[in-house]
Write a protein that holds these residues in place. Sequence first.
Motif, mmCIF file in Angstrom:
data_model
loop_
_atom_site.group_PDB
_atom_site.id
_atom_site.type_symbol
_atom_site.label_atom_id
_atom_site.label_comp_id
_atom_site.label_asym_id
_atom_site.label_seq_id
_atom_site.Cartn_x
_atom_site.Cartn_y
_atom_site.Cartn_z
ATOM 1 N N PHE A 33 24.153 14.001 -28.822
ATOM 2 C CA PHE A 33 24.214 12.603 -28.380
ATOM 3 C C PHE A 33 23.917 11.652 -29.553
ATOM 4 O O PHE A 33 23.560 12.067 -30.640
ATOM 5 N N TRP A 34 24.061 10.382 -29.307
ATOM 6 C CA TRP A 34 23.773 9.285 -30.223
ATOM 7 C C TRP A 34 24.688 9.271 -31.444
ATOM 8 O O TRP A 34 25.871 9.581 -31.341
ATOM 9 N N ASP A 35 24.169 8.950 -32.617
ATOM 10 C CA ASP A 35 25.024 8.619 -33.767
ATOM 11 C C ASP A 35 25.712 9.818 -34.414
ATOM 12 O O ASP A 35 26.643 9.641 -35.189
ATOM 13 N N SER A 36 25.257 11.016 -34.132
ATOM 14 C CA SER A 36 25.776 12.182 -34.843
ATOM 15 C C SER A 36 27.281 12.367 -34.643
ATOM 16 O O SER A 36 27.997 12.717 -35.583
ATOM 17 N N MET A 333 4.216 2.951 -30.471
ATOM 18 C CA MET A 333 5.451 3.151 -31.236
ATOM 19 C C MET A 333 5.213 3.742 -32.624
ATOM 20 O O MET A 333 6.150 3.862 -33.403
ATOM 21 N N TYR A 334 3.970 4.103 -32.942
ATOM 22 C CA TYR A 334 3.730 4.807 -34.203
ATOM 23 C C TYR A 334 2.722 5.944 -34.034
ATOM 24 O O TYR A 334 3.072 7.110 -34.205
ATOM 25 N N PHE A 335 1.461 5.613 -33.673
ATOM 26 C CA PHE A 335 0.454 6.662 -33.571
ATOM 27 C C PHE A 335 0.841 7.731 -32.549
ATOM 28 O O PHE A 335 0.556 8.928 -32.738
ATOM 29 N N ARG A 336 1.493 7.326 -31.478
ATOM 30 C CA ARG A 336 1.941 8.313 -30.487
ATOM 31 C C ARG A 336 2.941 9.275 -31.114
ATOM 32 O O ARG A 336 2.882 10.490 -30.885
ATOM 33 N N GLU A 408 12.762 -0.357 -25.788
ATOM 34 C CA GLU A 408 13.770 0.264 -26.641
ATOM 35 C C GLU A 408 14.641 1.219 -25.811
ATOM 36 O O GLU A 408 14.172 1.840 -24.859
ATOM 37 N N VAL A 409 15.908 1.359 -26.225
ATOM 38 C CA VAL A 409 16.837 2.191 -25.455
ATOM 39 C C VAL A 409 16.555 3.682 -25.623
ATOM 40 O O VAL A 409 17.022 4.504 -24.838
ATOM 41 N N ARG A 410 15.817 4.049 -26.657
ATOM 42 C CA ARG A 410 15.422 5.442 -26.863
ATOM 43 C C ARG A 410 14.206 5.468 -27.775
ATOM 44 O O ARG A 410 13.814 4.451 -28.346
ATOM 45 N N GLU A 411 13.617 6.652 -27.923
ATOM 46 C CA GLU A 411 12.459 6.793 -28.791
ATOM 47 C C GLU A 411 12.862 6.535 -30.242
ATOM 48 O O GLU A 411 13.941 6.946 -30.688
#
Length: 516
Positions: A33-36, A333-336, A408-411
């Motif tokens: 999925f996504w950009d690949s 959005m970072y430490f997690r 955000e639409v994804r992680e």
Amino acid sequence: MNSWKRWHAVFGALAFFVPLFVFVRTLTVTVPFWDSGEYIATSRILGLPHPPGNPVYTMLGRMMTLIPIASIAQRVNFMSALASALTCFFTYLIVVRTLRRTFEDRIESGSAWLACLVGGLTASFFVAFSGSFWDSAIEAEVYSLSSALIAFTIWLAFKWWDNLGKPGNDKLLILITYVLGVSTGVHLGTILVAPGLLLLLALIRPAYLLSGRFWSSALILLGVFAAFGIAEAMGVTPSPVALVVLIGGVAALMVAKKDQLVKDNLATWWALAVLAGFTVQFFLLIRSQQMPAINEGMPATLDAWKDYLLRKQYGPSNPFDRRADLWYQISHMYFRYVGEQWRIISNIGSLDLHSFWVRLVNMLPFALAFLGAWWNAQRDKKTFWFFVAQNVIMAPFLIFYLNFTDHEVRERDYFFTNSYHFIAIWIGMGAAALLHSIAEVSAPGQAKAAAPNAGASAVAAAPAGPEPGPLAAAPAATWIVALALIGFSALPARAGWFEHDRSNFWIAQNYAYNML
């Protein structure tokens, strides 16, 4: 080949081939999925993906599609696996070289050198099997190649450091800037390594950046950029080609008029190298005019090409206007994401990931990272501040600049892959510090280390010092701990295998087929 070189080669081979084997074994068998899928398709036809484009990635991907093995998707996916394995290899070299500087130049203990090798291998494995890095390594994505270029430029910088004073050594500084210029055709985030490299240069050779010729060249070049910026602010849009030609001409003229050593005219050489590397972006302009089947943004004119590179279609973004609560951006959005990178175990009996004891075990890599950072700070302040700078840029600065929303639409964990990379380097150094401490306890005097802030002569001689003592002579306890640390660094591969194994992943292709 002496004993040290043989062991160094063996551990280096493990740092490259073990991750490569894992990545190939878990490689995405088709399109994910996504950009690949977009990158696979544009690589196949030399098309243009979404702005700001990735011409170097696309051209390399096109070369991969010509290999007559497996499917087109697997060929392009394999490019990420290979680049990721190279990242692990260069990480190993960087960590071993950094650790060798923390010991005396004339040390005969095999335990100290074993600590260097184990630290390097541990760091490479923790890079390889971090969740986000592994995700990018098994599918067609730009982040793997970007990480490889970052590791390569750091290795070049350390090679330059190791050979100070040798004829032609400063040419490596020019090569680094050229590679960074080319890297803009892979992913713009690659150039974030530049400030840290500049800091390292300032710490090692401050005279280079205090030279009058350096600043005169830099001010002239900055003046050219400023003139173009003022012209555009007044409504006159200068041609990008004219900018490149003018800067190149000014730089070339300064080189001709100032026939000096590189260190005396560094700003000019850097400008020429960056411009030479940046010319890969003309691929977008030329190829777009040929109207490939995928031609996103269609940068077929100079103005469209400039807007494409500047990502104008995404609209303006002001990082000072926060799009979500700052603490949410830092913690969620970072430490997690950082906390999810290395899973040592998934359960202890009936205790799952949410239990205290399982969480405690999974915190061990971070304990090693803190130990490694402390060791680094105590014994080699130059590399410590270099790694601090890289961590600050790849984490707090990116948190501020990216300015994620709370919807955000994804992680977005992949944006911080390089941050996890530098944390893994400190994990490797922590493993070396632990191993060396145990060696000191088991055999005092056999693992003597340099005192903190060793003299410049010792630091300069360390990489090319005498042959280390035989590693086999290290105490048995040291070898046991060394093997335990290597096994520990491989545990995230076992814990994350099921989640990352895409060798039978057909969902995205079947989903697309059914939709069509």
